[in-house]
Design a protein around this motif. Structure first.
Motif, short mmCIF file in Angstrom:
data_model
loop_
_atom_site.label_atom_id
_atom_site.label_comp_id
_atom_site.label_asym_id
_atom_site.label_seq_id
_atom_site.Cartn_x
_atom_site.Cartn_y
_atom_site.Cartn_z
N ILE A 127 0.96 -1.15 0.06
CA ILE A 127 0.05 -0.04 0.07
C ILE A 127 0.77 1.19 0.02
N LYS A 128 2.02 1.19 0.80
CA LYS A 128 2.73 2.37 0.86
C LYS A 128 3.41 2.82 -0.40
N LYS A 129 3.95 1.68 -0.97
CA LYS A 129 4.68 1.83 -2.41
C LYS A 129 3.64 2.42 -3.52
N TYR A 130 2.62 1.81 -3.14
CA TYR A 130 1.45 2.23 -4.29
C TYR A 130 1.06 3.67 -4.25
N MET A 131 1.06 4.09 -2.78
CA MET A 131 0.76 5.63 -2.46
C MET A 131 1.84 6.24 -2.89
N LYS A 132 2.84 6.00 -2.74
CA LYS A 132 4.25 6.78 -3.17
C LYS A 132 4.22 6.98 -4.59
N GLU A 133 3.98 5.82 -5.44
CA GLU A 133 4.08 5.80 -6.74
C GLU A 133 2.89 6.79 -7.32
N HIS A 134 1.77 6.62 -6.98
CA HIS A 134 0.79 7.55 -7.55
C HIS A 134 0.30 8.65 -6.90
N GLN A 135 1.12 9.16 -5.85
CA GLN A 135 1.19 10.39 -5.18
C GLN A 135 -0.04 10.65 -4.34
N PHE A 136 -0.45 9.55 -3.65
CA PHE A 136 -1.69 9.57 -2.59
C PHE A 136 -1.01 9.79 -1.13
N ASN A 137 -1.69 10.80 -0.34
CA ASN A 137 -1.28 11.01 1.03
C ASN A 137 -1.92 10.61 1.91
N SER A 138 -3.17 10.08 1.36
CA SER A 138 -4.12 9.34 2.53
C SER A 138 -4.96 8.40 1.78
N ILE A 139 -5.37 7.46 2.49
CA ILE A 139 -6.18 6.38 2.26
C ILE A 139 -7.56 6.91 1.53
N LYS A 140 -8.15 7.97 2.20
CA LYS A 140 -9.39 8.69 1.69
C LYS A 140 -9.38 8.92 0.05
N GLU A 141 -7.98 9.52 -0.20
CA GLU A 141 -8.01 9.66 -1.46
C GLU A 141 -8.12 9.04 -2.55
N ILE A 142 -7.72 7.57 -2.11
CA ILE A 142 -7.81 6.40 -3.01
C ILE A 142 -9.21 5.98 -3.05
N THR A 143 -10.02 5.99 -1.92
CA THR A 143 -11.63 5.69 -2.19
C THR A 143 -12.14 6.29 -3.33
N GLY A 144 -12.70 5.18 -4.17
CA GLY A 144 -13.75 5.57 -5.16
C GLY A 144 -12.85 5.99 -6.23
N GLY A 145 -11.59 5.92 -6.47
CA GLY A 145 -10.84 6.41 -7.46
C GLY A 145 -11.35 5.71 -8.92
N ALA A 146 -11.97 4.90 -8.96
CA ALA A 146 -12.31 4.24 -10.09
C ALA A 146 -13.66 4.43 -10.82
N HIS A 147 -14.17 5.54 -10.01
CA HIS A 147 -15.53 5.92 -10.76
C HIS A 147 -15.10 7.21 -11.12
N ARG A 148 -14.84 7.26 -12.55
CA ARG A 148 -14.57 8.44 -13.17
C ARG A 148 -15.30 8.76 -14.46
#
Lengths: 283, 306
Positions: free
Chosen positions: B285-306
């Motif tokens: 999870i840490k690696k993914y957040m770093k690679e995709h520049q997420f700072n919090s879990i909340k930012e990832i939630t729902g990311g596939a709904h675009r």
């Protein structure tokens, strides 16, 4: 193809190829499996499925290529149904599960068991005898009467061939000396100051008593005890019905064999077990 | 970068929660799993009285599909005995969610009232166990009954109520809607899928109960689909907790992207050593957040709904 071990999968159906009365109410079964595996380690167990009746954990007495040996004593409907099976019948096997006994080099190996606890100790004896150098093996077995001594002929034969020393006793004196295995065990520990390791399998109350004896002797380097005599559902760590407090160790994967240091930490050892509901009760 | 997670008003140190039914029979396995690095743990489902569950075989692995089938059937010691385990978890400050079940409204009420004085982070209502004759799935497939039970329990406690949904329905949205209307604080999706294994040599069902529920890698795409659908319809109203088949860190990310606020993990922690698995999950999870520049879990939630 010979696999390292059997896969953790649905029951593998094996055919019963031998069924013999081993001692009173206890049968030796040889089960031929459709897959070859390198080896089963002493202390490991299988989940044995008697189709349509029950599945239960049982110790491995022997394993070579694809022939598995187990000893079944009448304990409940599942084991009774197994005893009623005949040569040619199919039963299911899952495993091999659990952490084995780990005998170190250059010690006296003291194997102490009672009842069906002798099952893993038989495989341990076989494994020790396969080692390149001669091992100093002492087997201590006790039972109520001669008829209830498991693998009596097998161990006695090894003793007669001078491959092991067999310390055998019965409560009624019908074979060996009259008394408990702990008598000869303590005599041995008092007379031999060289390092010893104890391997114990049997009813947990008995093991706890032996554990307390072993602690008195500084020449006992380690005690490895199998806590396999507990209710299990899965056998591979998921259900946790076999877990012990306060460590949260699952008997099926973190055990069933635990060493002295671990046994000291298990407050349930010899005192509490869990029922099928998960309720903890006194042993 | 932070793993801090909020499920409604509940604060967790990370979004990883032990799913009910695995490693949850005793306080000590729950504590061990939490200490290995989870955000919270959920107990085995607890009912009104002691149950020995179904005969064995009741749990075994299906290696080919990295899954487990079970028909444990809600074996549990009953709330009055299990209270002691929860009390120890409270003393040791383990964030604990208690899964409860009943065969009817009255039993749910009895269990909730028997435990609500304890320090419980949330109650997860098991409306969806497929392994019993009555209750469980039967309740979880009836929207009216779901609404009725949730609203009845809602009146009894301030403790958050999570509703665990069964995938064994034709329209999960209808059930989810009923749970929300009843006052649920989070939706948990999914429970096990109805499943069965037959031995072709003996021509017999292998499970002692014959029928069971499937968990593990095979059900992950199904869980993802349900979480995605739930988020699309109710994501602005209620947190969704994703569960089903998480074996790798990537699976957790996938659930978050589908719309999960947090995830529950069961089978994979039980089959392996929880300590190792949780470490791998966190690293990924840490690696993914770093690679995709997420700072919090909340930012990832729902990311596939675009």
């Amino acid at each position: 193809m010979t696999k390292q071990t059997l896969p953790n999968d649905k029951p593998l159906m094996g055919k019963i190829i031998t069924k013999e009365l081993e001692c009173e109410d206890t049968y030796k079964f040889l089960i031929e499996l459709p897959i070859k595996a390198q080896r089963a380690l002493p202390g490991q167990f299988i989940m044995l499925w008697v189709p349509g009746v029950d599945e239960f954990p049982i110790g491995i007495a022997g394993f070579k290529e694809n022939i598995l040996e187990v000893g079944i004593a009448k304990m409940g409907p599942g084991t009774e149904a197994m005893i009623n099976k005949q040569i040619g019948d199919l039963v299911g096997v899952r495993g091999f599960y659990g952490k084995p006994f780990k005998p170190p080099q250059d010690v006296n190996h003291l194997l102490i068991g009672g009842g069906f606890g002798m099952t893993p100790l038989k495989l341990l004896t076989t494994t020790l005898l396969e080692k390149d150098s001669k091992q100093n093996i002492h087997v201590f077995e006790g039972a109520r009467t001669k008829d209830r001594l498991m693998y009596l002929d097998w161990f006695q034969d090894l003793h007669d061939k001078d491959l092991i020393t067999f310390h055998v006793c019965t409560d009624d004196g019908s074979y060996g000396y009259q008394g408990f295995p702990t008598v000869d065990l303590e005599n041995f520990l008092q007379e031999n100051q060289t390092p010893s390791v104890m391997y114990v399998a049997g009813p947990e109350k008995m093991m706890k008593a032996i554990f307390n004896i072993g602690k008195k002797y500084s020449n006992v380097m380690d005690m490895q005890m199998s806590l396999a005599d507990r209710y299990m559902r899965c056998g591979f760590g998921a259900c946790s019905y076999c877990a012990v407090d306060p460590t949260g160790w699952r008997i099926c994967v973190d055990g069933p064999v635990f060493n002295t240091e671990q046994l000291e930490q298990i407050s349930d050892f010899g005192l509490y077990k869990r029922l099928e509901s998960g309720e903890k009760v006194r042993i | 970068m932070s793993f801090d997670t909020e499920v409604g008003d509940i604060q967790l140190r990370n979004p990883l929660i032990l799913a009910s039914g695995v490693l949850g029979t005793t306080y000590s396995t729950l504590q061990r799993t939490y200490e290995a690095g989870l955000g919270a743990v959920i107990t085995k489902s607890i009912g009104p009285r002691s149950r020995i569950g179904n005969p064995n075989p009741s749990v075994f692995a299906l290696q080919e599909i990295r899954s487990v089938i079970n028909s444990v059937g809600l074996a549990n010691p009953g709330y009055s005995i299990f209270r002691e385990d929860i009390q120890i978890l409270n003393e040791n400050k383990i964030p604990t969610i208690v899964s409860i079940f009943g065969e009817n409204k009255e039993e749910f009420l009895e269990v909730l009232n028997g435990l609500k004085d304890l320090s419980v982070l949330a109650f997860e209502l098991n409306l969806s166990c497929p392994n019993t004759e009555k209750g469980g799935t039967q309740i979880g497939t009836d929207p009216e009954l779901v609404k009725e039970i949730v609203s009845m329990l809602r009146k009894e406690t301030e403790i958050p109520l999570w509703v665990k949904l069964t995938p064994n329905v034709s329209n999960i949205l209808e059930i989810a809607d009923a749970a929300i209307k009843g006052g649920s604080d989070a939706l948990v999706a999914i429970n096990t899928l109805k499943a069965m294994v037959i031995d072709i040599q003996t021509k017999m069902p292998v499970l002692g109960f014959k029928r069971g529920g499937l968990s593990g890698a095979a059900i992950k795409p199904i869980g993802i689909r349900y979480v995605y659908d739930l988020y699309e319809n109710f994501g602005d109203k209620i947190p969704i907790i994703g569960v089903g088949g998480i074996y790798r860190g990537e699976d957790i990310i996938e659930y978050l992207l589908a719309g999960a606020t947090a995830v529950e993990i069961g089978t994979s922690l039980g089959v392996a050593y929880p300590e190792n698995m949780i470490r791998f999950f966190q690293m990924k999870i840490k690696k993914y957040m770093k690679e995709h520049q997420f700072n919090s879990i909340k930012e990832i939630t729902g990311g596939a709904h675009r």
